[in-house]
Design a protein around this motif. Sequence first.
Motif, PDB file in Angstrom:
ATOM      1  N   UNK A 162      13.057  -4.686   2.439  1.00 32.87           N
ATOM      2  CA  UNK A 162      13.650  -5.698   1.308  1.00 32.87           C
ATOM      3  C   UNK A 162      13.996  -4.771   0.091  1.00 32.87           C
ATOM      4  N   UNK A 163      12.988  -4.106  -0.495  1.00 36.58           N
ATOM      5  CA  UNK A 163      13.335  -3.341  -1.567  1.00 36.58           C
ATOM      6  C   UNK A 163      13.221  -1.674  -1.554  1.00 36.58           C
ATOM      7  N   UNK A 164      12.956  -1.215  -0.254  1.00 36.44           N
ATOM      8  CA  UNK A 164      13.294   0.202   0.227  1.00 36.44           C
ATOM      9  C   UNK A 164      12.256   1.031  -0.801  1.00 36.44           C
ATOM     10  N   UNK A 165      11.052   0.548  -1.208  1.00 36.32           N
ATOM     11  CA  UNK A 165       9.979   1.190  -1.781  1.00 36.32           C
ATOM     12  C   UNK A 165       8.871   1.728  -0.814  1.00 36.32           C
ATOM     13  N   UNK A 166       8.128   2.584  -1.039  1.00 36.19           N
ATOM     14  CA  UNK A 166       7.424   3.109   0.056  1.00 36.19           C
ATOM     15  C   UNK A 166       6.454   2.186   0.553  1.00 36.19           C
ATOM     16  N   UNK A 167       5.677   1.981   1.715  1.00 37.20           N
ATOM     17  CA  UNK A 167       4.893   1.072   2.122  1.00 37.20           C
ATOM     18  C   UNK A 167       3.366   1.581   1.827  1.00 37.20           C
ATOM     19  N   UNK A 168       2.492   1.282   1.131  1.00 31.69           N
ATOM     20  CA  UNK A 168       1.320   2.025   0.865  1.00 31.69           C
ATOM     21  C   UNK A 168       0.254   0.668   1.098  1.00 31.69           C
ATOM     22  N   UNK A 169      -0.742   0.778   1.559  1.00 28.92           N
ATOM     23  CA  UNK A 169      -1.927  -0.042   1.743  1.00 28.92           C
ATOM     24  C   UNK A 169      -2.253  -0.888   0.497  1.00 28.92           C
ATOM     25  N   UNK A 170      -2.351  -0.203  -0.597  1.00 27.74           N
ATOM     26  CA  UNK A 170      -2.593  -0.757  -1.941  1.00 27.74           C
ATOM     27  C   UNK A 170      -1.834  -1.840  -2.302  1.00 27.74           C
ATOM     28  N   UNK A 171      -0.357  -1.827  -1.981  1.00 22.29           N
ATOM     29  CA  UNK A 171       0.612  -2.652  -2.099  1.00 22.29           C
ATOM     30  C   UNK A 171       1.002  -3.939  -1.195  1.00 22.29           C
ATOM     31  N   UNK A 172       0.211  -4.170  -0.518  1.00 21.23           N
ATOM     32  CA  UNK A 172       0.349  -5.084   0.561  1.00 21.23           C
ATOM     33  C   UNK A 172      -0.852  -6.158   0.498  1.00 21.23           C
ATOM     34  N   UNK A 173      -0.425  -7.534   0.775  1.00 22.81           N
ATOM     35  CA  UNK A 173      -1.490  -8.312   0.842  1.00 22.81           C
ATOM     36  C   UNK A 173      -1.392  -9.222   2.028  1.00 22.81           C
ATOM     37  N   UNK A 174      -2.238  -9.738   2.377  1.00 21.61           N
ATOM     38  CA  UNK A 174      -2.348 -10.592   3.894  1.00 21.61           C
ATOM     39  C   UNK A 174      -2.517 -12.365   3.475  1.00 21.61           C
ATOM     40  N   UNK A 175      -2.140 -13.026   4.514  1.00 23.94           N
ATOM     41  CA  UNK A 175      -2.438 -14.272   4.815  1.00 23.94           C
ATOM     42  C   UNK A 175      -2.336 -14.587   6.031  1.00 23.94           C
ATOM     43  N   UNK A 176      -3.237 -15.564   6.661  1.00 19.76           N
ATOM     44  CA  UNK A 176      -3.229 -15.983   8.118  1.00 19.76           C
ATOM     45  C   UNK A 176      -1.591 -16.605   8.552  1.00 19.76           C
ATOM     46  N   UNK A 177      -1.453 -15.928   9.850  1.00 16.90           N
ATOM     47  CA  UNK A 177      -0.108 -16.299  10.100  1.00 16.90           C
ATOM     48  C   UNK A 177      -0.193 -17.725  10.999  1.00 16.90           C
ATOM     49  N   UNK A 178       0.993 -18.359  11.397  1.00 13.53           N
ATOM     50  CA  UNK A 178       0.930 -19.281  12.380  1.00 13.53           C
ATOM     51  C   UNK A 178       0.201 -19.177  13.525  1.00 13.53           C
ATOM     52  N   UNK A 179       0.272 -18.035  14.192  1.00 11.04           N
ATOM     53  CA  UNK A 179      -0.621 -17.642  15.499  1.00 11.04           C
ATOM     54  C   UNK A 179      -2.121 -17.351  15.374  1.00 11.04           C
ATOM     55  N   UNK A 180      -2.563 -17.762  14.040  1.00  9.70           N
ATOM     56  CA  UNK A 180      -3.976 -17.263  13.644  1.00  9.70           C
ATOM     57  C   UNK A 180      -5.057 -17.919  14.594  1.00  9.70           C
ATOM     58  N   UNK A 181      -6.053 -17.434  15.008  1.00 15.14           N
ATOM     59  CA  UNK A 181      -6.928 -17.872  15.985  1.00 15.14           C
ATOM     60  C   UNK A 181      -7.560 -17.011  16.927  1.00 15.14           C
ATOM     61  N   UNK A 182      -8.246 -17.543  18.089  1.00 17.39           N
ATOM     62  CA  UNK A 182      -8.992 -16.627  18.990  1.00 17.39           C
ATOM     63  C   UNK A 182      -8.187 -16.828  20.358  1.00 17.39           C
ATOM     64  N   UNK A 183      -8.496 -15.871  21.113  1.00 19.63           N
ATOM     65  CA  UNK A 183      -8.087 -15.860  22.446  1.00 19.63           C
ATOM     66  C   UNK A 183      -8.989 -15.186  23.475  1.00 19.63           C
TER      67      UNK A 183
END
Length: 309
Positions: free
Chosen positions: A127-148
């Motif tokens: 989207x913004x063409x900036x480098x992907x680095x761990x410190x600039x990424x956040x996480x939320x559970x997705x619609x497929x969250x769970x166990x299998x």
Amino acid sequence: MTQEPMSRRSSVLATFDIIGDHWMLMLIEALFAGVHGWSDLTEGLGVSPSTLSKRLGQLIEAGCVEKSPGGGRGGGYQLTAKGIGLFPIFAAGDEWRLVWDNPDHTRQPLWIHKCGQPLRSRSVCGNCDEDVVLSNVSYIPGPGEGFEPAAPARRFRNSRAGAEIAQEGEGRQSLFLQVMGDRRAAQVLAAFFLGCRRFDEIEAHTGLHPAILSDRLRKFQLLGLAYTQLYQERPDRYRYSPSASARAIFPVTAQLMHWGDRYIYGSGREPLILTHRTCGRRLQSVVRCRHCSQPVQYADVTPARMPWS
């Protein structure tokens, strides 16, 4: 009645269940280099016929490879569209090796990009063409969250993947293969990326037996991928943090996740959603050529050398 073992859904680990040992990684890399014949694969990789047959069978079962006529004794093997979809993982992985697994600075890129330059890549937000680095990424559970149901424990025979192999010195596996060719190490790495630092946190997230987890954490320390900090005495307890080289593996992990989201779970069933904090939009990591800034696709590269050279 015995309860079926369950594991947390993860697109990264689901992808590892297909490609996650060192022979499989080397085999796929050889196929990307244009090595398709049985004899060429066994000779180039130095792999036993039984191991090669098993890995090829697993890739065919997963829909990543198909058998084709020719290719010498045993026929030939071609990557399918699903298999070609793995290429960004290997492009990002080759860049990591050039930077972090190249102690004598003699390693050269595996591919030549269509712009005519040896392929050096960068992983950027689509989207913004900036480098992907761990410190600039956040996480939320997705619609497929769970166990299998948990993957079979012995899909790959990988008994020598713990700390002992990190101590063998000369002739040991490359750093990249020691990490990315070990599913249990990948589980620990994923836990690091999600912010787990204490032993009990990592154990709870990965579900690994304490002895196995201790071994993999020791392996990470020996490889310079993690460091410890004492936070409690009597008994001593430590926090484990990923080093700069471990954090730099994140773009490879992002590509593993994208592939698993697309080919294993499908749109709308992703277990985890990543957001790029820089632009605030959902992260879709793209591998670009450093020279011409164009997206890197398998159709746009030619082999610069054999993976084993």
